[in-house]
Design an enzyme around this catalytic site. Sequence first.
Site, PDB file in Angstrom:
ATOM      1  N   SER A 182       0.792  -1.221   0.000  1.00  0.00           N
ATOM      2  CA  SER A 182       0.000   0.000   0.000  1.00  0.00           C
ATOM      3  C   SER A 182       0.828   1.278   0.000  1.00  0.00           C
ATOM      4  O   SER A 182       0.344   2.325  -0.439  1.00  0.00           O
ATOM      5  CB  SER A 182      -0.941   0.007   1.203  1.00  0.00           C
ATOM      6  OG  SER A 182      -0.217  -0.039   2.421  1.00  0.00           O
ATOM      7  N   HIS A 210      -5.830  -4.080  -1.534  1.00  0.00           N
ATOM      8  CA  HIS A 210      -5.650  -2.989  -2.486  1.00  0.00           C
ATOM      9  C   HIS A 210      -5.707  -3.474  -3.932  1.00  0.00           C
ATOM     10  O   HIS A 210      -5.108  -2.848  -4.822  1.00  0.00           O
ATOM     11  CB  HIS A 210      -4.324  -2.280  -2.226  1.00  0.00           C
ATOM     12  CG  HIS A 210      -4.336  -1.389  -1.028  1.00  0.00           C
ATOM     13  ND1 HIS A 210      -4.801  -0.097  -1.060  1.00  0.00           N
ATOM     14  CD2 HIS A 210      -3.964  -1.624   0.258  1.00  0.00           C
ATOM     15  CE1 HIS A 210      -4.706   0.451   0.144  1.00  0.00           C
ATOM     16  NE2 HIS A 210      -4.195  -0.452   0.961  1.00  0.00           N
ATOM     17  N   LYS A 241     -12.513  -0.739   0.815  1.00  0.00           N
ATOM     18  CA  LYS A 241     -11.761   0.011  -0.200  1.00  0.00           C
ATOM     19  C   LYS A 241     -12.566  -0.013  -1.500  1.00  0.00           C
ATOM     20  O   LYS A 241     -13.585   0.663  -1.591  1.00  0.00           O
ATOM     21  CB  LYS A 241     -10.351  -0.558  -0.336  1.00  0.00           C
ATOM     22  CG  LYS A 241      -9.503  -0.309   0.914  1.00  0.00           C
ATOM     23  CD  LYS A 241      -8.094  -0.799   0.765  1.00  0.00           C
ATOM     24  CE  LYS A 241      -7.187  -0.352   1.904  1.00  0.00           C
ATOM     25  NZ  LYS A 241      -7.633  -0.738   3.252  1.00  0.00           N
TER      26      LYS A 241
END
Length: 391
Positions: A182, A210, A241
């Site tokens: 990340s 991610h 996310k």
Amino acid sequence: MYESVRDDLRTALDEIRDAGLFKPERVISTPQSASVGVATGEVLNFCANNYLGLADHPDVVAAAKDALDRWGYGMASVRFICGTQDVHKELEQRLAVFLGQEDTILYSSCFDANGGVFETLLDAEDAVISDALNHASIIDGIRLSKARRHRYANRDLADLEQQLKDTQDARRRLIVTDGVFSMDGYVAPLAEICDLADRYDAMVMVDDSHAVGFVGSGGRGTPELHGVMDRVDIITGTLGKALGGASGGYVAARSEIVALLRQRSRPYLFSNSLAPVIAAASLKVLDLIESAGELRERLDANTRLFRTRMTEAGFEILPGEHAIAPVMIGDAAEAARMAELLLERGVYVIGFSYPVVPMGRARIRVQLSAAHSTADVERAVAAFIDARACA
């Protein structure tokens, strides 16, 4: 007693501020989106994990409102007592199918998911081999287990192989890596990791927080990107996310692994069930993602445009193709100052410094979104250029 503790705490806080490492929490007054309202007015938001722009998508919001009427607000219980509804089971089944795994178990966050895996599956006879730049939740989860702990340098396959050779006496071994790191936007070399796992009889676990939703041809994350969906044993991830941006996490894995987690994983057994409104909205998100090719293409285009324009302007950006685009600054105080200058120019970003990243490697982590327009991206680049001139 607390008077002496108070002085120590105040000293620690002052040291954090003096080092330029203090992390203020800026209040936004609008829904999460490509633009948000802050105290100074409306600004472009380039620091959220809202990769596909679904955090305020009208279909997701409508699904959440409907879910409140149908399933209520909260479960007031853990799953094995009276905290399981059909919406939880449906989401688990949908995630398992989407990720190409046999089963899925929901957690209140991916931090809890990572905190519940290692202690359940590994004992003192076992070894876990972890990438040096793995997320803090993986590090903390490993600490909870009795397994022998080994690290390999970030994405260094030779080092990983050496760790596998050094642990051949272990009963079972688990290689664990972030799918996307990340702070750097680097992607793990999963195909080669799976090859080593096959050669040395180890399991593979990937935290794909991610990546799921927008990486890979169908948005199924880094295992799909590298063609190893059938070779990864455990996938952990978040609903917070690309998958709507609310909260919640999961472990998608082989059926026996998930079954044992339901019986022994402490963050699952002793935490309230995921709110049904999040589970229902996440099902709508999965519907959208299955036909979100245009959103993924827009995100890719925004990412390429930003990286190209910033490189042409002379900024140092860590190489890659991911929507995380770290603009390297170096000094922590300078990164914080640059972030403030950018906010004054209508671009909301955050400077990251030690201990989140290595000392002397402070950066502004820009995160692109499909919700951004081309004009938004160009405006952000212009703001960086102007802020650099003032700095």
